[in-house]
Design an enzyme around this catalytic site. Structure first.
Site, PDB file in Angstrom:
ATOM      1  N   ASN A 169       0.287  -0.888   0.072  1.00  0.00           N
ATOM      2  CA  ASN A 169      -0.086   0.194   0.155  1.00  0.00           C
ATOM      3  C   ASN A 169       0.833   1.650   0.396  1.00  0.00           C
ATOM      4  OD1 ASN A 169      -1.505   2.036   0.780  1.00  0.00           O
ATOM      5  ND2 ASN A 169      -2.283   1.335   2.542  1.00  0.00           N
ATOM      6  N   LYS A 210       0.360   4.540  -0.148  1.00  0.00           N
ATOM      7  CA  LYS A 210      -0.204   5.295   0.098  1.00  0.00           C
ATOM      8  C   LYS A 210      -0.223   6.629  -0.693  1.00  0.00           C
ATOM      9  CE  LYS A 210       0.206   3.876   4.692  1.00  0.00           C
ATOM     10  NZ  LYS A 210       0.301   3.286   6.016  1.00  0.00           N
ATOM     11  N   HIS A 233      -9.940   1.652   5.067  1.00  0.00           N
ATOM     12  CA  HIS A 233      -8.701   1.621   5.770  1.00  0.00           C
ATOM     13  C   HIS A 233      -8.144   2.412   7.128  1.00  0.00           C
ATOM     14  CE1 HIS A 233      -4.293   3.202   6.599  1.00  0.00           C
ATOM     15  NE2 HIS A 233      -3.906   2.271   5.432  1.00  0.00           N
ATOM     16  N   GLU A 288      -6.190   4.858   7.667  1.00  0.00           N
ATOM     17  CA  GLU A 288      -6.340   6.146   7.417  1.00  0.00           C
ATOM     18  C   GLU A 288      -7.460   6.815   6.861  1.00  0.00           C
ATOM     19  OE1 GLU A 288      -2.858   6.240   5.659  1.00  0.00           O
ATOM     20  OE2 GLU A 288      -2.021   5.508   7.164  1.00  0.00           O
ATOM     21  N   GLU A 298      -5.044  -4.285  10.988  1.00  0.00           N
ATOM     22  CA  GLU A 298      -4.144  -3.772  10.905  1.00  0.00           C
ATOM     23  C   GLU A 298      -4.354  -2.951  12.128  1.00  0.00           C
ATOM     24  OE1 GLU A 298      -2.302  -2.096   6.761  1.00  0.00           O
ATOM     25  OE2 GLU A 298      -4.360  -1.022   7.484  1.00  0.00           O
ATOM     26  N   GLY A 343       2.909   2.895  10.733  1.00  0.00           N
ATOM     27  CA  GLY A 343       3.911   4.029  10.232  1.00  0.00           C
ATOM     28  C   GLY A 343       5.095   4.382  11.543  1.00  0.00           C
ATOM     29  N   SER A 376       3.418  -1.895  10.416  1.00  0.00           N
ATOM     30  CA  SER A 376       5.095  -1.733  11.034  1.00  0.00           C
ATOM     31  C   SER A 376       5.660  -3.391  10.670  1.00  0.00           C
ATOM     32  CB  SER A 376       5.400  -1.312  11.948  1.00  0.00           C
ATOM     33  OG  SER A 376       5.546  -0.022  12.413  1.00  0.00           O
TER      34      SER A 376
HETATM   35  P1  PGA Z   1       2.975   0.198   7.525  1.00  0.00           P
HETATM   36  O1  PGA Z   1       1.189   1.088   6.979  1.00  0.00           O
HETATM   37  O2  PGA Z   1       3.265  -0.331   7.046  1.00  0.00           O
HETATM   38  O3  PGA Z   1       3.707   1.713   6.908  1.00  0.00           O
HETATM   39  O4  PGA Z   1       2.948   1.112   8.934  1.00  0.00           O
HETATM   40  C1  PGA Z   1       0.664  -0.150   6.903  1.00  0.00           C
HETATM   41  C2  PGA Z   1      -0.655   0.389   6.199  1.00  0.00           C
HETATM   42  O5  PGA Z   1      -0.744   1.403   6.705  1.00  0.00           O
HETATM   43  O6  PGA Z   1      -1.315  -0.469   5.806  1.00  0.00           O
END
Ligand code: PGA
Length: 257
Positions: free
Chosen positions: A10, A12, A100, A102, A172, A178, A218
């Site tokens: 992903n 983003k 997601h 976000e 998640e 992140g 992460s």
């Molecule tokens: P990350 O993001 O691997 O940077 O923690 C995962 C995600 O948001 O799908």
């Protein structure tokens, strides 16, 4: 039943379409053919990159699936700035992320909206990757399963067993996205097993056995083997680490048995 692993990158809001082409080509160059025979890999670039990435994948016959990060639930209409699932289908998009954290946090997506998207994505022959997860406060208050399983039930509302079996759920934990903090493999396994248990309850055990559950938050090459070694973790939704083709290629290779 053995579930085929799915590793999804992903991106983003990163990589313009030139950078996207380079990144996908480099990733493909770094991955041995045998690895891609054992694991499904989907790449989820920003919307403006989709056509370019689709072309590269198809012209070079890469074993990658094209993914999107989001879509609307309507096919067309007065929805300024939104993207139709019908348009994604036309680009041969295979997987679409829905809900997601976000999108939920920053753009107000509700469980009901996520459910409508899942219906729309499946109506267009694509596979939803439905994200669920708890905040740090919810976790510390002991409400992880209440939150996560509630999102699972709401997101899958009205779907048949067959439709549920063919989709992907991504666990998640929001505090791990992140941040460099990862759930321990045991924690990831516990929540993924609880999700599978909930699917068995709302559908049946064959459906629960079939549905693929990813862990995200992460994930990197260094922790992929341990996370993917858990019986109920069938793949990973990867943000930051998918932006670096070297790291992502290692991660994908470490995810295979
Ligand atoms: P990350 O993001 O691997 O940077 O923690 C995962 C995600 O948001 O799908």
């Amino acid at each position: 039943m053995t579930r085929r692993p799915l590793i999804s990158g992903n991106w983003k809001m990163n990589n313009n379409h030139y950078e996207a082409i380079q990144s996908v080509q480099k990733l493909h160059y770094l991955l041995p053919k045998e690895t891609l025979e054992e694991v499904d890999v989907s790449i989820h670039p920003p919307f403006t990159d989709l056509r370019s990435v689709q072309t590269v994948i198809e012209v070079d016959e890469m074993e990658f699936a094209l993914g999107a990060q989001h879509c609307h639930w309507e096919d067309s209409g007065a929805f300024t700035g939104e993207v139709s699932p019908a348009f994604l289908e036309k680009l041969n998009v295979a997987y679409v992320v829905a809900g997601h954290s976000e999108r939920r946090e920053l753009f107000g997506e509700t469980d009901e909206m996520v459910n409508r998207k899942i219906v729309a994505i499946q109506n267009h022959q694509m596979v939803p990757i439905m994200c669920v997860g708890e905040t740090l406060d919810e976790r510390e208050a002991g409400n992880t399963e209440t939150k996560v399983l509630g999102q699972v039930v709401a997101g899958l509302d009205g779907r048949s067993n067959e439709q549920i079996a063919s989709l992907v759920i991504a666990y998640e934990p929001i505090w791990a996205i992140g941040t460099g903090k990862t759930a321990t493999a045991e924690d990831a396994q516990t929540v993924c097993a609880a999700i599978r248990g909930k699917v068995a309850e709302i559908a049946d055990s064959a459906t629960a056995e079939a549905v693929r559950i990813q862990y995200g938050g992460s994930v990197k090459a260094a922790n992929a083997t341990e996370l993917m070694g858990q019986p109920d973790v069938d793949g990973a939704l990867v943000g930051g680490a998918s932006l670096d083709p070297d790291e992502f290629a290692r991660l994908i290779q470490f995810s295979t048995p």
